[in-house]
Structure formats: structure tokens, C-alpha cells
Write an enzyme that holds these catalytic residues in place. Structure first.
Site, PDB file in Angstrom:
ATOM      1  CG  HIS B 102      76.735 -47.165  38.108  1.00  7.57           C
ATOM      2  ND1 HIS B 102      75.440 -47.611  37.938  1.00  7.57           N
ATOM      3  CD2 HIS B 102      76.795 -46.651  39.353  1.00  7.57           C
ATOM      4  CE1 HIS B 102      74.753 -47.362  39.051  1.00  7.57           C
ATOM      5  NE2 HIS B 102      75.547 -46.784  39.930  1.00  7.57           N
ATOM      6  CG  HIS B 121      71.914 -48.707  37.141  1.00  9.48           C
ATOM      7  ND1 HIS B 121      72.936 -49.631  37.103  1.00  9.48           N
ATOM      8  CD2 HIS B 121      71.013 -49.202  38.032  1.00  9.48           C
ATOM      9  CE1 HIS B 121      72.681 -50.624  37.943  1.00  9.48           C
ATOM     10  NE2 HIS B 121      71.523 -50.403  38.507  1.00  9.48           N
TER      11      HIS B 121
END
Lengths: 839, 172
Positions: B102, B121
């Protein structure tokens, strides 16, 4: 096998690539992206001067680098008829997302139709007409002529009640100001269609009537308020999955304490601490988990109330906060109505509206009574009240932001429940102020610009029910898929299939007939109870399987498109690629339909009526924008001005243009004057709505009669209705079936293993899902993924709505049985917890 | 050391290819004798790197490695039962990149439920299911190594099945 792309290298964006502003077309947050395009025979290089980033790409780039893009951010598409490379990557300069990409938005490029790479071949390219027993591609002229001729037979000047319309009202995707205006002008100006509905609900109505009736527009804050607040009181929302980068880029910094310096600078003279969080949700979500990880469990209070009891909780909080004197008396005196009841309860208002004291009397609920109803402790409710409103050390008013979404919008007693939450915001002076806001978080972006819908009435007609009852003769559908996303879907589909098949059979029987003979045959089938269905969409939907004419639309990026996000931030998405085939913007399809109707009506000698369909000579979507948004909002915003504002755009309402910049408004109601209800005194009203149990018809009986709560909603990985994601390999690999989260002990009772296919069934229908064990689920309470193509959750939701026809999806009960062992497509899946665990 | 050496070889090959192409273009420009074009392969050439020996691994204890070069951290895991992409006598040894696809944060192994977790995250990946993202923000599953075990139990990595974060070519 877990899906892998086997891509080991990507073309490099050259320094001279074209760069376009893009706002993600999926959720309300509207993250900023840039679309880079360059000729297919060119590529950038690793040397700094050879690529768009100006960095040495022969080296490993660090975390959060701008100089990287995933394979999902790359495609090859058509631009002005030529193949070009396309990269759509997050914009670090956009204040909304600061370079973060969600799992949905960061797949925009991959979800473009690419004839070279073979993605999204499901996109519609040409109009199609039901002919010779199937759909046949045809020209726009032919398809629109048939639609106009059949439609013209059932409408007349002053009587358009037999034309039913389902039309999106949102921004992003194929919505936006251009397209809501095009459709709105056709159905609400040229015609006065009243039997209509919106994409996600069975009537043409607001999802948040009460807040508007109280004077408060539902998007009244800015995202920065999460960085300034003392407390986030989140209700019926799972923002990490459904407003991902709002959560990561604004809520997390506020809760983690990253923004203390900003708080000190902007709000001096009061104590500041990292924000605390209350989450009201029957289910423990990844949002609760992540808040706990960031803030520490001691700063997160999860009120896991019994499904549908939010109103009792809010009324108890309101009562307790008022009794403690933790209210903003000055604000209440200056900005809210003072004299008892301003609006009595009636057919249009499911609760009376009035003064703070009137609401206090009507809503009175003790902590003990609420604890019994909600299934949480008195102490926790009192703690929530303290976190919301107890003055801070030093006496300053505590700042609290109250975000809410489908948990109460599509939950029990919508009007009173949202009203009760707004009561809390008003009583504590948390509207129009930094660190405040009582706001819906939102689903899609917004982009609504239509002529008045006052003729629709309130309560609005319950369109699905009218169709089931045999109502309507012609049905125009604009990007709605009732089959996947409506309530009472089992019955709706049975009836809709039968009625539209009557027309298909009539058309089949007249193969080879002239247009006039065909229209006569269609109208005869309609008069016998059939329904003629016209479907405008970007893909061939499930309800589109029953259409007689299918018209292909383009979406964001294939046209210029304007929308606004959850803090009213308006941006222009610049067209960066061609639409598929001869697909068109919805606004231009609506214009084409209007022109076809004018021509047909004139041919039939109905000149006066034909004249109503003038005014659609738009050559482009920009013309529709100027005719709609520009002309109706002070004539300030143009494409050029908006383009110059880039991905940060401007926060609506736009009130001026100075020094080359559009001037917007950061927060609504900063002056303490409330006008959404239209009252001249500009005083906000409180909602006087007492708790009254499960309000919608059939819900209490269903709860008593079936074993499992079937709570439902969205997941991170897929966009809500799966319209592109059903054809995305990465998504389809993870969830080939909708998941049903269920406690392992309940699974054991039912003889289920992870991944087994189950049937969920009750008094109104049945659907299917795959069992996903979740240890934190409560016994007897499941959660099913909504809107999936391989298992429509709406099949088991009953027809019960509130008085204003708001659907009640969340309170659904059913039984569960095993259909089979895990199907082949499920066997490779991970069924581990979705909760982050550092270990 | 060996990883770095192999990476340098890879880098030299890459540069040599580029230099030849440039020389070719220059030769054409001056209308000299036609240069022999360097044909770039369609896929990157992955080095075959020894990462560890089977004997070095203990069930459910991650071993830090790097592949295809030292700037690309990864992990070898012996899971104790056959899994997707698993090698070794029991088909239970797998290797993965540990940079989150990501935003490039380092992943940490949770031995309790055998997942790789991202502190940035909240994404998590399942090494028992081919690196499938259990939940998270990444738009791809976790890059897994193509592994080979020789007769001496030496574990070699010979490829990766997804693009690694932070590089537009898996081999730099």
C-alpha cells in the site's frame, strides 16, 4: 491460489506526460488523484530528467513515495481514438487524502475499459434493443426513437403519472452536477414526473429529512474538524472501510494527538488533548479496532447497543447532558427556537419540532431505561455523555463532532433517530464551530442540481410498491439496479420479471413488424399489465436483464464531471480518456431523449406539449453544466475556474471569485443562523421524538420469529454496488460470494465450516452467502455484505419503511441453513480475523 | 553479502543493455554501419539467490531475508503444514516481501494468528493463503517469492509474483 498479477515491471511515466485532475469517483470522501497519459510508443526512463517525478527510479523508493504506482494504477486506454498509457495515482497535494489511495480508488485505472488489456469488457458500448428474442446492437437514432414513441403513448401534458423513473441523484461515477441536471431537467422541468425514486431507496426523498427540517444541512463541517475536536461520537458508521482516507488522514491524526500544535494555534485559551472516541454500533468493526490501536482502549468507548435502539440512547444522553447543565445555553438562546412547538407532528413530520425545553420534555429517558433498552451499562452511557459534553478542565466547552451514516439512515425510526442526534449537537453548541458538526458521512459523492421536486410530494410515492402493485407503464432507469440494492427484492424481482417479460413476448411475437406495429404491440402488452423498461447504465446490470432498450453511458474521466465531497468540496474531474464505443454522458442521453420526444410529439401533432422539450441543444457536458449548475448558483463557477483550483477545488457554497480563485465556505452556519428548513427566523429546531420501539411494519414480528439478526453493509475492498468490481479479478478473488460474518459457536450449531455456502431465509425471501467466522461477533448476530452480485442481501429485507418511505435495511432477522461445503472458488481464501493485530 | 553481489550483477546487466541501445541509436543517426540491436527480454531477469537453509528454519519463527536485493526486505516462514507456494520436504516453507504494497511500511509477523501486519494503515496478509490480503488498503496481495530447495536443503529465491513497493521494476 491468491490472485497475483505476475507483473514485474511497469512503464515509467515520462516527464512530458499529460497530467489531468481526477477526484476518485467512488466514495463521498473524494480523494484527489492525477491521471497521467502518454503515447503508447513512448516511455519515461529511470534518470530524473526522464520521468515525471524527477527522481532516480533505478533506486528503491521509500515509504509514502510519490514516485511509485501499483499495477492496479496502470492501464492502456483510448484517448482521442488512440491507444495511450494511463496511470491514475493519488495526489500528495490534495488536502483530502494527502497522497493516500484507498483499495477502491487506487484501482481506478485497472477498472477502466481497456481493449488492449481486456479489462472491463462488461462495459456497454452501443445502444441495444430487444429484438429477435435477444438484445441487438443498434444506433442511437433507432433506440431513442423506440423509447420516445412508446413513452409518448403513455404520457400527456399534465399527466405523466404512468411514466416511472428510477434515477441516481449522486455525484462521482456517472453522477455529478451535469448528469443530475440533464435527467432532472427532462423529468422535473419538461415533465413533472412524480412516480420516481433514487438509486438506493424506493422513493424520491431525502435520507435525512429531520436534520433539514430542524434547519441544519447534513454536510455542515469540514474534514479538518476531526483534527480539532475533543471527541468523535460516531454512529452507525464504519469509516475505516467506507470513508477510508477520511479516517486515515483526518480522524487518526486527531485521535493520535498529531494535531495538538494545530489545536493550540487555532483554538487558544483552552486545554487540548488527543481526541477520544465513542462508536455506537451493534457490531465490533475494524473501525473500532483501529481507533483502539491508535488511541489506546481507554480512550475508545464502543457502545455495542442492541440493533435499532439508537434513539433510546441519544434521548438518554440528551436528558443526562441537559440535567447536568452541560449545554451551551448561550447558543441555545441565540440560535434556536424558544417557544414550545414550532412544527407539530403530522403526516410529513414523524415527530414534532420545537424548542430545547419542548424536546427535553418529549425525549426524557433515564439512563436506567436506556441501559435496559440498549443492552449497555448505565455507566457507559454516562461516560459517553461526559466525553461528549462535560466541560473541560478550566471550564471550556468540550468540542464534539457527531458523524453518522447508514446505521441510522437505513435503521430504525430514521426521522426521530437522526433528529435526536442533531439534538445533541445543538444542545452542546457543536454546529458551525471548529471541532464540531453533526454530519452524515455519506456514501457516494454529491452532485445534485435539479429543478424543484416539490410536485413529488411528501411522503413521496413508494415506487417499488407501486410497481409490485401493477402501477406504471413505462419505466426509465438511470444507473439503478433494484435487483441488487433494493429492499423486498425477492418480491420485486418476481413481479418485475413477469411484467417486463409480457412486453418481451409481445415484441417477439411481432418480429419483422413496422415500428408503428411494434409500438402498438408493446402498448397492448402494457395495457394488459406489462411494463416497458428502458435501462441507461454503464454495464449490463441485473435489472438490465429485463430491459427492452439499453442505452450506454460513460462515467467520470470519460467525460468532464463535477461533484462535491462530504465537506462540500467541489472539483472538476477532467476527461482523460474516451468512453467505450458510442457511449455518452447521461446528460447528453437525456438531451437526446428530450429531442426525440419533441420530434415524435410534433409528428403526432401535439405541438404545445412538444414545445416543453426544447432547450436541450447541448453539444457537450460543459453546456449542461452551464445550463444547470452555473445558471442556478450565482453564475460564478465555470470549468476553467474550477480546473484552476485543482484537486483541492472549492468548498460549496461558492460565494465569489477573486484574484483568480473561487471563494468558498469552510463550515456552514458559522454565524449561528440556520436556514435549511426555510424559516425566516433562522432559528434551529429541536426534535421532539420519543422512543417508540421498532417502528417499521413487520420488524418486531420478524425479530420474534427468526433466530439471527442479519445486519448488513459494505466492505473495504469493493465499491458498494460492485458495478465495476464484479469484473475485477482482485476483488472477485477475495469475495466470490458475499460474506456472512457469524460467531464460530453459531457456526458449530449450524454445522458450518468457514467458507460454507449458506442460505439466509425468512418471511420475505432468501439469499446466499459464505460463512465467515468472527470471534468478536455476538451470538445470534450476523453481518452480511450488501449489494453483492452473487447473493442479494435485499432479498431478505422486508418492505417496511418509515413514514417518509426510508428503507430499514439494518433491522432484519432470518434463519440460516447450509447449502453446501465451501465451493471451489472459496477454498483458497483466508478466513482470519480482519482486525489488525500487531502480535 | 551474496545478495548484494547478485544485485550488482543484475544492475550491471541492466546498464549494459541500456548503453548498447544508446550506442545503436547514435550509430543510426550518423548513418554508420547498422549496429546489432540489443534485445531486451520481456520479463525482468530475476537473480537466483540463496536465502537460507531448511535447517535454519523453525516452525512459526520468521527469518528475515532480502530479495532480489538488499533493499527489498522479506521473510522466510516455515509453517508446519503444506501451504500455497510452499517448498521443502513438507511443502511448508514460503517467502514474502515485507514491504506493505500500500504505502511501503514494514510488515510485522504475528505468530499467534500467522499474519503479516502493517502498522501504517492496518492492512494484514495471510502467508498461509499465498499472501492474500485478509483485510487492508493494498490493491494487490503480498508479493510471494518463487522458491526452490536443492538437495542440500538450500533455499533459493528465483522470482516474485507481484510488483514490489517502491520500484517500477522488481530488479533494479
Amino acid at each position: 491460489m491468491a490472485y497475483k498479477r505476475q507483473i514485474d515491471r511497469l512503464p515509467i511515466i515520462p516527464a512530458d506526460a499529460k497530467k489531468h485532475n481526477v477526484t476518485c469517483h467512488y466514495c463521498i470522501v473524494g480523494c484527489g488523484y492525477h491521471a497521467y497519459t502518454w503515447p503508447i510508443n513512448k516511455q519515461g526512463g529511470t534518470a530524473p530528467e526522464e520521468n515525471a517525478f524527477g527522481v532516480d527510479l533505478s533506486e528503491q523508493q521509500g515509504a509514502e513515495t510519490e514516485a511509485w504506482y501499483a499495477p492496479s494504477m496502470y492501464s492502456i486506454v483510448k484517448q482521442d481514438g488512440k491507444d495511450v498509457h494511463l496511470v491514475i495515482k493519488p495526489d500528495q497535494g490534495c488536502s483530502v487524502n494527502s497522497g493516500l489511495g484507498s483499495i477502491r480508488g487506487a484501482r481506478m485505472a485497472e477498472n477502466r475499459r481497456s481493449d488492449v488489456l481486456g479489462t472491463q469488457q462488461q462495459r456497454l458500448t452501443e445502444p441495444m434493443v430487444w429484438r429477435y428474442g435477444t438484445w441487438q446492437p443498434t444506433s442511437w437514432e433507432d433506440a431513442l426513437d423506440l423509447v420516445a414513441r412508446v413513452t409518448a403513448r403513455v404520457i400527456d401534458d399534465g399527466d405523466e403519472d404512468d411514466l416511472y423513473v428510477s434515477m441516481f441523484d449522486h455525484g462521482g461515477s456517472a453522477g455529478g452536477y451535469e448528469n443530475t441536471w440533464g435527467t432532472g431537467k427532462l423529468y422535473f422541468d419538461s415533465m413533472k414526473v412524480k412516480n420516481c425514486r433514487i438509486h438506493n431507496r424506493p422513493a424520491y426523498n431525502s435520507e435525512v429529512h429531520s436534520t433539514r427540517d430542524m434547519g441544519i444541512g447534513e454536510l455542515n463541517y469540514c474534514y479538518e474538524d476531526y483534527q480539532l475536536t475533543d471527541t468523535i461520537f460516531m454512529v452507525g458508521a464504519n469509516s475505516l472501510e467506507t470513508q477510508t482516507n477520511l479516517f486515515l488522514n483526518h480522524m487518526v491524526p486527531g485521535v493520535r494527538g498529531d494535531t495538538l500544535a494545530k489545536k493550540e494555534a487555532e483554538l487558544p485559551g483552552e486545554l487540548h488533548a488527543p481526541a477520544r472516541v465513542v462508536v455506537v454500533d451493534p457490531r465490533r468493526t475494524v473501525t473500532v479496532n483501529a481507533f483502539e490501536e491508535v488511541a489506546g482502549k481507554e480512550n475508545v468507548l464502543h457502545l455495542a447497543i442492541n440493533s435499532g435502539t439508537d434513539l433510546a440512547l441519544f434521548n438518554a444522553l440528551f436528558t443526562h447532558i441537559a440535567d447536568q447543565g452541560w449545554v451551551d445555553a448561550e447558543f441555545i438562546a441565540a440560535s434556536t427556537f424558544q417557544d414550545g412547538v414550532a412544527q407539530p407532528q403530522d403526516e410529513q413530520h414523524p415527530a414534532a419540532l420545537g424548542s430545547f425545553e419542548a424536546a427535553r420534555a418529549a425525549c426524557r429517558m433515564s439512563l436506567a431505561d436506556a441501559a435496559a433498552i440498549c443492552g449497555v451499562s448505565e455507566a457507559d452511557i454516562a461516560k459517553a455523555a461526559e466525553w461528549i459534553a462535560m466541560p473541560k478542565e478550566g471550564g471550556a466547552r468540550r468540542r464534539c463532532v457527531f458523524p453518522y451514516e447508514k446505521g441510522i439512515i437505513w435503521g430504525n425510526d430514521n426521522y426521530r433517530t437522526i433528529g435526536a442526534l442533531v439534538n445533541l449537537g445543538l444542545a452542546t453548541g457543536n454546529i458551525g464551530r471548529p471541532g464540531g458538526g453533526v454530519v452524515r458521512l455519506g456514501g457516494h459523492q454529491e452532485g445534485y442540481m435539479r429543478p424543484s421536486d416539490a410536485h413529488v410530494g411528501r411522503p413521496a410515492p413508494y415506487l417499488d410498491r407501486l410497481i409490485i402493485g401493477g402501477g406504471g407503464k413505462v419505466h426509465h432507469i438511470w444507473a439503478n439496479d433494484h435487483y441488487k440494492t433494493t429492499l423486498n427484492a425477492s418480491e420485486f424481482k418476481r413481479v418485475y420479471n413477469r411484467r417486463t417479460n409480457m412486453v418481451k413476448e409481445a415484441m417477439d411475437a411481432r418480429a419483422g413488424a413496422t415500428r408503428e406495429e411494434l409500438v402498438d404491440a408493446i402498448v397492448a402488452a402494457i395495457e394488459a399489465g406489462g411494463l416497458f423498461s428502458v435501462n441507461v447504465d454503464i454495464v449490463h446490470t441485473q435489472i438490465g436483464q429485463q430491459a427492452h432498450v439499453i442505452l450506454p453511458a460513460v462515467e467520470s474521466g470519460e467525460m468532464n464531471l463535477t461533484s462535491m465531497n462530504g465537506e462540500r468540496r467541489m472539483r472538476l474531474v477532467e476527461k482523460y480518456m474516451d468512453g467505450p464505443g458510442s457511449a455518452k454522458p447521461d446528460c447528453l442521453i437525456a438531451a437526446g431523449l428530450a429531442q426525440a420526444l419533441e420530434r415524435v410529439l410534433r409528428e403526432e401533432g401535439r405541438d404545445a406539449y412538444a414545445d416543453r422539450f426544447k432547450g436541450y441543444d447541448w453539444a457537450s457536458e460543459e453546456d449542461a453544466f452551464m445550463d444547470g449548475y452555473h445558471a442556478n448558483t450565482g453564475q460564478i463557477v465555470t470549468y476553467d475556474r474550477l480546473r484552476a483550483m485543482g484537486n483541492n477545488g472549492v468548498q460549496e457554497p461558492v460565494i465569489g471569485y477573486e484574484d483568480g480563485k473561487l471563494i468558498g465556505v469552510k463550515r456552514l452556519y458559522a454565524d449561528g443562523k440556520f436556514d435549511r428548513h426555510g424559516r425566516e427566523d433562522k432559528k434551529a429546531l429541536f426534535c421532539c421524538g420519543a422512543w417508540r420501539g421498532l417502528q417499521a411494519p413487520g420488524k418486531a414480528a420478524q425479530k420474534a420469529g427468526f433466530r439471527f439478526l442479519v445486519n448488513n453493509g459494505r466492505s473495504n475492498i469493493n465499491w458498494q454496488n460492485w458495478f465495476l468490481d464484479k469484473d475485477n479479478d482482485f476483488v472477485a478473488d477475495r469475495y466470490p460470494y458475499p460474506f456472512l460474518e457469524i460467531h464460530p459457536d453459531d457456526m458449530a450449531d449450524l454445522g458450518l465450516a468457514a467458507g460454507d455456502l449458506v442460505e439466509v431465509y425468512n418471511d420475505v425471501g432468501a439469499t446466499q452467502a459464505m460463512a465467515y467466522p468472527v470471534e468478536t461477533a455476538r451470538r445470534g448476530e450476523t453481518f452480511m455484505l450488501f449489494g453483492a452480485p452473487s447473493g442479494t442481501q435485499g432479498n431478505v429485507i422486508n418492505a417496511g419503511t418509515n413514514e417518509l418511505i426510508l428503507p430499514n435495511y439494518k433491522q432484519t432477522w432470518a434463519d440460516i441453513r447450509k447449502i453446501s461445503d465451501a465451493p471451489a472458488t472459496v477454498k483458497h481464501l483466508s478466513f482470519k480475523s480482519k482486525e489488525y493485530r500487531m502480535g | 553479502m551474496r545478495c548484494r553481489k547478485m544485485a550488482e550483477i543484475g544492475r550491471r546487466q541492466f546498464l549494459r543493455g541500456g548503453a548498447l541501445a544508446t550506442a545503436g541509436a547514435a550509430a543510426v543517426a550518423v548513418s554508420g554501419p547498422e549496429a546489432r540491436a540489443a534485445v531486451a527480454p520481456a520479463r525482468v531477469a530475476y537473480p537466483a539467490n540463496r536465502l537460507a537453509n531448511i535447517a535454519d528454519l523453525t516452525v512459526n519463527e520468521p527469518l528475515d531475508v532480502a530479495y532480489p536485493d538488499d533493499d527489498a526486505p522479506g521473510v522466510l516462514l516455515k509453517l508446519g503444514h503444506p501451504v500455497e507456494g510452499g517448498v521443502g520436504p513438507e511443502g511448508d516453507v514460503v517467502g514474502f516481501s515485507t514491504i506493505c504494497p500500500h504505502k511501503g511500511y514494514p510488515l510485522f509477523y504475528n505468530a499467534e494468528d500467522r499474519t503479516l501486519n502493517c502498522p501504517g494503515h492496518f492492512s494484514r496478509f495471510d502467508p498461509e493463503a499465498g499472501g492474500q490480503q485478509v483485510w487492508g488498503q493494498a490493491t494487490q496481495n503480498l508479493p510471494q517469492y518463487v522458491l526452490r530447495v536443492d538437495d542440500d536443503g538450500e533455499i533459493h529465491a528465483e522470482g516474485v509474483d507481484e510488483l514490489l513497493y517502491g520500484r517500477l521494476s522488481n530488479v533494479l
